[in-house]
Motif scaffolding. Sequence first.
Motif, PDB file in Angstrom:
ATOM      1  N   PHE A 149      20.459  21.965 -12.159  1.00  0.00           N
ATOM      2  CA  PHE A 149      20.771  22.770 -13.348  1.00  0.00           C
ATOM      3  C   PHE A 149      20.688  24.257 -13.002  1.00  0.00           C
ATOM      4  O   PHE A 149      19.829  24.687 -12.225  1.00  0.00           O
ATOM      5  CB  PHE A 149      19.787  22.465 -14.480  1.00  0.00           C
ATOM      6  CG  PHE A 149      20.046  23.261 -15.738  1.00  0.00           C
ATOM      7  CD1 PHE A 149      21.000  22.855 -16.652  1.00  0.00           C
ATOM      8  CD2 PHE A 149      19.342  24.431 -15.991  1.00  0.00           C
ATOM      9  CE1 PHE A 149      21.250  23.603 -17.800  1.00  0.00           C
ATOM     10  CE2 PHE A 149      19.581  25.182 -17.135  1.00  0.00           C
ATOM     11  CZ  PHE A 149      20.537  24.757 -18.040  1.00  0.00           C
ATOM     12  N   LYS A 150      21.593  25.038 -13.606  1.00  0.00           N
ATOM     13  CA  LYS A 150      21.529  26.492 -13.447  1.00  0.00           C
ATOM     14  C   LYS A 150      22.309  27.150 -14.562  1.00  0.00           C
ATOM     15  O   LYS A 150      23.432  26.765 -14.883  1.00  0.00           O
ATOM     16  CB  LYS A 150      22.104  26.913 -12.092  1.00  0.00           C
ATOM     17  CG  LYS A 150      21.957  28.409 -11.818  1.00  0.00           C
ATOM     18  CD  LYS A 150      22.424  28.769 -10.422  1.00  0.00           C
ATOM     19  CE  LYS A 150      22.201  30.252 -10.138  1.00  0.00           C
ATOM     20  NZ  LYS A 150      22.634  30.632  -8.773  1.00  0.00           N
ATOM     21  N   ASP A 151      21.672  28.143 -15.207  1.00  0.00           N
ATOM     22  CA  ASP A 151      22.377  28.996 -16.154  1.00  0.00           C
ATOM     23  C   ASP A 151      21.833  30.410 -16.008  1.00  0.00           C
ATOM     24  O   ASP A 151      21.141  30.717 -15.027  1.00  0.00           O
ATOM     25  CB  ASP A 151      22.273  28.470 -17.591  1.00  0.00           C
ATOM     26  CG  ASP A 151      20.845  28.489 -18.137  1.00  0.00           C
ATOM     27  OD1 ASP A 151      19.952  29.109 -17.501  1.00  0.00           O
ATOM     28  OD2 ASP A 151      20.615  27.896 -19.208  1.00  0.00           O
ATOM     29  N   SER A 152      22.123  31.266 -16.962  1.00  0.00           N
ATOM     30  CA  SER A 152      21.732  32.674 -16.831  1.00  0.00           C
ATOM     31  C   SER A 152      20.232  32.891 -16.928  1.00  0.00           C
ATOM     32  O   SER A 152      19.713  33.921 -16.496  1.00  0.00           O
ATOM     33  CB  SER A 152      22.430  33.503 -17.922  1.00  0.00           C
ATOM     34  OG  SER A 152      22.082  33.017 -19.219  1.00  0.00           O
ATOM     35  N   SER A 153      19.500  31.923 -17.488  1.00  0.00           N
ATOM     36  CA  SER A 153      18.067  32.116 -17.704  1.00  0.00           C
ATOM     37  C   SER A 153      17.173  31.366 -16.720  1.00  0.00           C
ATOM     38  O   SER A 153      16.041  31.761 -16.478  1.00  0.00           O
ATOM     39  CB  SER A 153      17.687  31.693 -19.137  1.00  0.00           C
ATOM     40  OG  SER A 153      17.961  30.317 -19.341  1.00  0.00           O
ATOM     41  N   SER A 168      17.010  28.125 -13.277  1.00  0.00           N
ATOM     42  CA  SER A 168      17.617  27.144 -12.393  1.00  0.00           C
ATOM     43  C   SER A 168      16.593  26.063 -12.096  1.00  0.00           C
ATOM     44  O   SER A 168      15.382  26.296 -12.159  1.00  0.00           O
ATOM     45  CB  SER A 168      18.089  27.796 -11.088  1.00  0.00           C
ATOM     46  OG  SER A 168      16.989  28.373 -10.397  1.00  0.00           O
TER      47      SER A 168
END
Length: 375
Positions: A273-277, A279
């Motif tokens: 998983f990885k997003d702007s906030s 990982s």
Amino acid sequence: MISSTEISTTQTITGSCHCKGIKYTISIPDSQQLPLPAFYCHCKTCRRTSGFHCLLLVSIPHESLTIENKELVCSYSTSQTLKPQVGDKSYEFCNECGTTLFHTIAESKGTKVHYQMKLVASTIDLGDGVKSLREIVKPEYHVFVGETWKGGVTRIMDDGLLRYVAGTESEYYRLDDLDVTNSLPDEDYDELVGECHCLGVRFLVSRPADDDDDAYVKEWTKPGPLGRKFCAGFCVCHSCRKTTGAPFWSWAFIPRKQITFVSEETLKDYASFKDSSRSVTRKFCANCGCHFFFVSSVTNDQMWDVAVGTLNQKKLEEEVWFAWSYDSSEIEGLGDDYIEGWKEKKMSFEVFGEEYCPELVEELRRGKQSFTDIY
């Protein structure tokens, strides 16, 4: 003219690993009614090749299975001999994300060894209009409970199913006959050992000293009778289920400084998983597929989620090493807010578990209420 009764039709079951690199389709004749019979296996091999206490398995014919991207399938054999033996198993998992998808088990058929394929049922995808996995497969019993410590997670699986010591030809395993109090076994309590089936990954977990002033130790541990304890809990989220193949999961939340590797040459990272906030990296054995760790950027590599199924089972289930529920009388730490559902005394992400198999979530809720002194 061909009548409708002469036309051969099939229904399909589909599934995949977490990264979607491997997808499979199973063709089932319409004459075979769903749900398919399934069973929970609690053997040591399933535990040490998955990282969880049990797997939900369903028998399928080899010829019914179609696999996309077979080149991504890794196979790990438990056989110790060149000649096939009854009981030999091979575990097939995704090379990229580590999801265990299939088992092949050598069984006796007359004077010959016959290979039976088992599908890891928790990797099945629910189709349109399907509201529960139980519409596709239905557990009927538990096997090899005798290879657990005091029943393992069957104690919180309030499903009314028969438990067998070994296979279905063995005697019943009766939880009512067990002493499940917090009596302490005669063991050394300085460290836990974690390992996979092939021993490519092996590590030690040390107990923090009561006077350890490390900020993360204070924030992530709780007081206990023999020293500080680690927070631990169960998770029923889609991601844990899909990356491991397990019906649900258990994590212990351990400061990184308390983990020492003995061997880690087969440990592989999977960025799940990885997003702007934030990982997330999951770590599994690239040789046998066992899942070990969940590392979130939120904890700055100072705390790792450790798969409880990889650890000494006798020690961990006596509540000497782990605090399995929130206690409002204790000083709150980072773990109390990090673990989803912890303060509410729930399993993590119950709402997602209900989307996939609401019956299992309810069975676990009932079971946890019965064993609040342990879980």
